[in-house]
Design an enzyme around this catalytic site. Structure first.
Site, PDB file in Angstrom:
ATOM      1  N   VAL A  60      62.846   4.237  72.168  1.00 24.86           N
ATOM      2  CA  VAL A  60      63.851   3.689  71.237  1.00 24.86           C
ATOM      3  C   VAL A  60      65.283   3.911  71.721  1.00 24.86           C
ATOM      4  CG1 VAL A  60      62.344   3.871  69.196  1.00 24.86           C
ATOM      5  CG2 VAL A  60      63.940   5.737  69.730  1.00 24.86           C
ATOM      6  N   ASN A  86      60.713   5.988  62.615  1.00 25.14           N
ATOM      7  CA  ASN A  86      60.294   7.386  62.451  1.00 25.14           C
ATOM      8  C   ASN A  86      60.649   8.274  63.642  1.00 25.14           C
ATOM      9  OD1 ASN A  86      58.298   9.650  61.568  1.00 25.14           O
ATOM     10  ND2 ASN A  86      57.595   9.020  63.607  1.00 25.14           N
ATOM     11  N   SER A 138      66.213  12.797  56.517  1.00 19.62           N
ATOM     12  CA  SER A 138      65.860  14.216  56.360  1.00 19.62           C
ATOM     13  C   SER A 138      66.676  14.803  55.218  1.00 19.62           C
ATOM     14  CB  SER A 138      66.188  14.989  57.637  1.00 19.62           C
ATOM     15  OG  SER A 138      65.976  16.372  57.440  1.00 19.62           O
ATOM     16  N   TYR A 151      71.702  17.172  64.707  1.00 22.76           N
ATOM     17  CA  TYR A 151      70.590  16.629  63.918  1.00 22.76           C
ATOM     18  C   TYR A 151      71.085  16.191  62.531  1.00 22.76           C
ATOM     19  CZ  TYR A 151      65.867  16.369  61.906  1.00 22.76           C
ATOM     20  OH  TYR A 151      64.708  15.934  61.303  1.00 22.76           O
ATOM     21  N   ALA A 152      71.849  17.073  61.872  1.00 23.94           N
ATOM     22  CA  ALA A 152      72.339  16.750  60.524  1.00 23.94           C
ATOM     23  C   ALA A 152      73.276  15.547  60.556  1.00 23.94           C
ATOM     24  CB  ALA A 152      73.054  17.956  59.928  1.00 23.94           C
ATOM     25  N   ALA A 153      74.126  15.479  61.600  1.00 24.05           N
ATOM     26  CA  ALA A 153      75.060  14.341  61.699  1.00 24.05           C
ATOM     27  C   ALA A 153      74.279  13.040  61.889  1.00 24.05           C
ATOM     28  CB  ALA A 153      76.026  14.560  62.867  1.00 24.05           C
ATOM     29  N   LYS A 155      71.129  12.418  60.969  1.00 25.72           N
ATOM     30  CA  LYS A 155      70.363  12.067  59.756  1.00 25.72           C
ATOM     31  C   LYS A 155      71.290  11.552  58.654  1.00 25.72           C
ATOM     32  CE  LYS A 155      66.200  12.777  61.216  1.00 25.72           C
ATOM     33  NZ  LYS A 155      65.276  11.642  61.402  1.00 25.72           N
ATOM     34  N   ILE A 184      58.000  19.856  56.809  1.00 24.92           N
ATOM     35  CA  ILE A 184      56.668  19.266  56.991  1.00 24.92           C
ATOM     36  C   ILE A 184      56.010  19.923  58.203  1.00 24.92           C
ATOM     37  CG2 ILE A 184      55.379  17.099  57.278  1.00 24.92           C
ATOM     38  CD1 ILE A 184      57.129  17.149  54.735  1.00 24.92           C
TER      39      ILE A 184
HETATM   40  P1  NAP Z   1      57.072  15.166  66.119  1.00 25.49           P
HETATM   41  O1  NAP Z   1      55.754  15.699  65.711  1.00 25.49           O
HETATM   42  O2  NAP Z   1      57.862  15.868  67.173  1.00 25.49           O
HETATM   43  O3  NAP Z   1      56.853  13.620  66.559  1.00 25.49           O
HETATM   44  C1  NAP Z   1      57.945  12.855  67.009  1.00 25.49           C
HETATM   45  C2  NAP Z   1      57.413  11.547  67.588  1.00 25.49           C
HETATM   46  O4  NAP Z   1      58.542  10.782  68.051  1.00 25.49           O
HETATM   47  C3  NAP Z   1      56.485  11.753  68.779  1.00 25.49           C
HETATM   48  O5  NAP Z   1      55.393  10.879  68.670  1.00 25.49           O
HETATM   49  C4  NAP Z   1      57.393  11.386  69.967  1.00 25.49           C
HETATM   50  O6  NAP Z   1      56.703  10.853  71.083  1.00 25.49           O
HETATM   51  C5  NAP Z   1      58.255  10.297  69.360  1.00 25.49           C
HETATM   52  N1  NAP Z   1      59.481  10.061  70.133  1.00 25.49           N
HETATM   53  C6  NAP Z   1      60.408  10.962  70.532  1.00 25.49           C
HETATM   54  N2  NAP Z   1      61.360  10.351  71.255  1.00 25.49           N
HETATM   55  C7  NAP Z   1      61.041   9.028  71.293  1.00 25.49           C
HETATM   56  C8  NAP Z   1      61.640   7.884  71.893  1.00 25.49           C
HETATM   57  N3  NAP Z   1      62.768   7.977  72.606  1.00 25.49           N
HETATM   58  N4  NAP Z   1      61.034   6.683  71.716  1.00 25.49           N
HETATM   59  C9  NAP Z   1      59.875   6.570  71.014  1.00 25.49           C
HETATM   60  N5  NAP Z   1      59.260   7.621  70.443  1.00 25.49           N
HETATM   61  C10 NAP Z   1      59.838   8.833  70.580  1.00 25.49           C
HETATM   62  O7  NAP Z   1      58.056  15.022  64.875  1.00 25.49           O
HETATM   63  P2  NAP Z   1      57.779  14.793  63.315  1.00 25.49           P
HETATM   64  O8  NAP Z   1      57.928  16.090  62.630  1.00 25.49           O
HETATM   65  O9  NAP Z   1      56.560  13.991  63.133  1.00 25.49           O
HETATM   66  O10 NAP Z   1      59.096  13.936  62.960  1.00 25.49           O
HETATM   67  C11 NAP Z   1      59.062  12.546  62.662  1.00 25.49           C
HETATM   68  C12 NAP Z   1      60.353  12.164  61.966  1.00 25.49           C
HETATM   69  O11 NAP Z   1      60.486  12.924  60.753  1.00 25.49           O
HETATM   70  C13 NAP Z   1      61.609  12.458  62.788  1.00 25.49           C
HETATM   71  O12 NAP Z   1      62.550  11.436  62.588  1.00 25.49           O
HETATM   72  C14 NAP Z   1      62.117  13.760  62.191  1.00 25.49           C
HETATM   73  O13 NAP Z   1      63.501  13.944  62.371  1.00 25.49           O
HETATM   74  C15 NAP Z   1      61.752  13.555  60.732  1.00 25.49           C
HETATM   75  N6  NAP Z   1      61.683  14.790  59.944  1.00 25.49           N
HETATM   76  C16 NAP Z   1      60.719  15.733  60.190  1.00 25.49           C
HETATM   77  C17 NAP Z   1      60.671  16.884  59.385  1.00 25.49           C
HETATM   78  C18 NAP Z   1      59.651  17.966  59.595  1.00 25.49           C
HETATM   79  O14 NAP Z   1      59.714  18.982  58.884  1.00 25.49           O
HETATM   80  N7  NAP Z   1      58.695  17.814  60.507  1.00 25.49           N
HETATM   81  C19 NAP Z   1      61.618  17.069  58.360  1.00 25.49           C
HETATM   82  C20 NAP Z   1      62.571  16.087  58.149  1.00 25.49           C
HETATM   83  C21 NAP Z   1      62.589  14.943  58.924  1.00 25.49           C
HETATM   84  P3  NAP Z   1      55.867  11.789  72.109  1.00 25.49           P
HETATM   85  O15 NAP Z   1      54.621  12.203  71.386  1.00 25.49           O
HETATM   86  O16 NAP Z   1      55.600  10.840  73.230  1.00 25.49           O
HETATM   87  O17 NAP Z   1      56.779  12.918  72.450  1.00 25.49           O
END
Ligand code: NAP
Length: 270
Positions: A60, A86, A138, A151-153, A155, A184
């Protein structure tokens, strides 16, 4: 499970694991044809697999990759009804440690990515006269953990993007909303928990930060995304919906008062 998205084509960025994977599975369970776009371009093995979704390579941060991805989806499926932005990364660094490259990389994935994906998917939604965009923001767009300035900026930027897209694309029948997850259980923040020697203590304390008594699962987020992607939310646009077990609704108390409150709660439960 159901057929709430029957006949729709959904794109989920970063759907190889974590929250994105749960979203892809949930949308597919409701009969959407789901295309996951991820760096790897193939599905990882974590989690139960569901028939009905494919994975294509997508970075992306790269406009050329996004164009190729959207072209391929349209060639194979003929339309895009739902876009879930996402993909995201996090950087834990103080402002002194953070480099310009760190800042730019995080912004490129977390904020520029959703903008570019929308730029190339919106014309297709406009052609069919309807579409639902769901961003993953977030609670850190509202309040922030230490060392998360970038990250905060980003989001908070996603939340602003949501408002702008809802206003600009509403006349074309396109809605845009954002789900704001709390804590999460995914790889993204598991390293945080694993840093601590007493893992069960940290898990218990994390649960206690949430009035509902637990942290969230990727499925909790996927269910909210499903509703915003479906026609059931057809009059909802431009909203930031926190899915955080009320964590951001609780005002902090001094630790001792908080302990007394929890002790009272546990007595009531007996
Ligand atoms: P995660 O387990 O680290 O998964 C992130 C996914 O994004 C992975 O599949 C990764 O691919 C993919 N990705 C990273 N860079 C990319 C790029 N340049 N192009 C395409 N795909 C890319 O994270 P998650 O916890 O599921 O987070 C998902 C979303 O929720 C994020 O936006 C995060 O900021 C948000 N969020 C998460 C939490 C939490 O507590 N977990 C809280 C608030 C918000 P690879 O597998 O190939 O690395």
């Amino acid at each position: 499970m159901g057929n709430r998205l029957s006949g729709k084509v959904a794109v989920v960025t970063g759907g190889n694991r974590g929250i994105g994977r749960a979203i892809a599975e949930r949308l597919a369970e409701e009969e959407a044809a789901v295309v996951v776009g991820d760096l790897l371009g193939e599905l990882g093995t974590a989690g139960p697999s569901v028939e009905g979704f494919v994975c294509l390579p997508l970075d992306v941060t790269k406009e050329v990759s996004i164009r190729a991805f959207v072209d391929e989806v349209l060639q194979r499926f003929g339309r895009i009804d739902i876009l879930v932005n996402n993909a995201g990364i996090v950087i834990h660094k103080s402002i002194d440690e953070q480099t310009v490259d760190d800042w730019d990389r995080l912004m490129a994935v977390n904020l520029r990515g959703p903008f570019l994906m929308t730029k190339y998917v919106a014309p297709e939604m406009r052609r069919t006269g309807s579409g639902a965009i769901v961003n993953i923001g977030s609670v850190e767009g509202f309040m922030v953990n230490p060392w998360h300035t970038a990250y905060a900026a980003a989001k908070a930027g996603v939340h602003g993007l949501t408002l702008g897209l809802a206003v600009d694309l509403g006349p074309d029948g396109i809605r845009c909303n954002t789900v704001c997850p709390g804590w999460i259980d995914t790889d993204l923040n598991r390293s945080y928990v694993e840093m601590h020697p007493d893992r069960s203590l940290i898990e218990r304390e994390l649960g206690q930060l949430h009035p509902v008594g637990r942290i969230g699962s990727p499925k909790d987020i996927a269910n909210a995304v499903l509703w915003l992607a479906s026609d059931e939310s057809s009059f909802v646009s431009g909203e930031m919906i926190a899915v955080d077990g009320a964590r951001t609704k609780k005002i902090s108390l001094p630790a001792i008062l908080d302990e007394e409150y929890r002790a009272k709660l546990s007595k009531l439960a007996l």
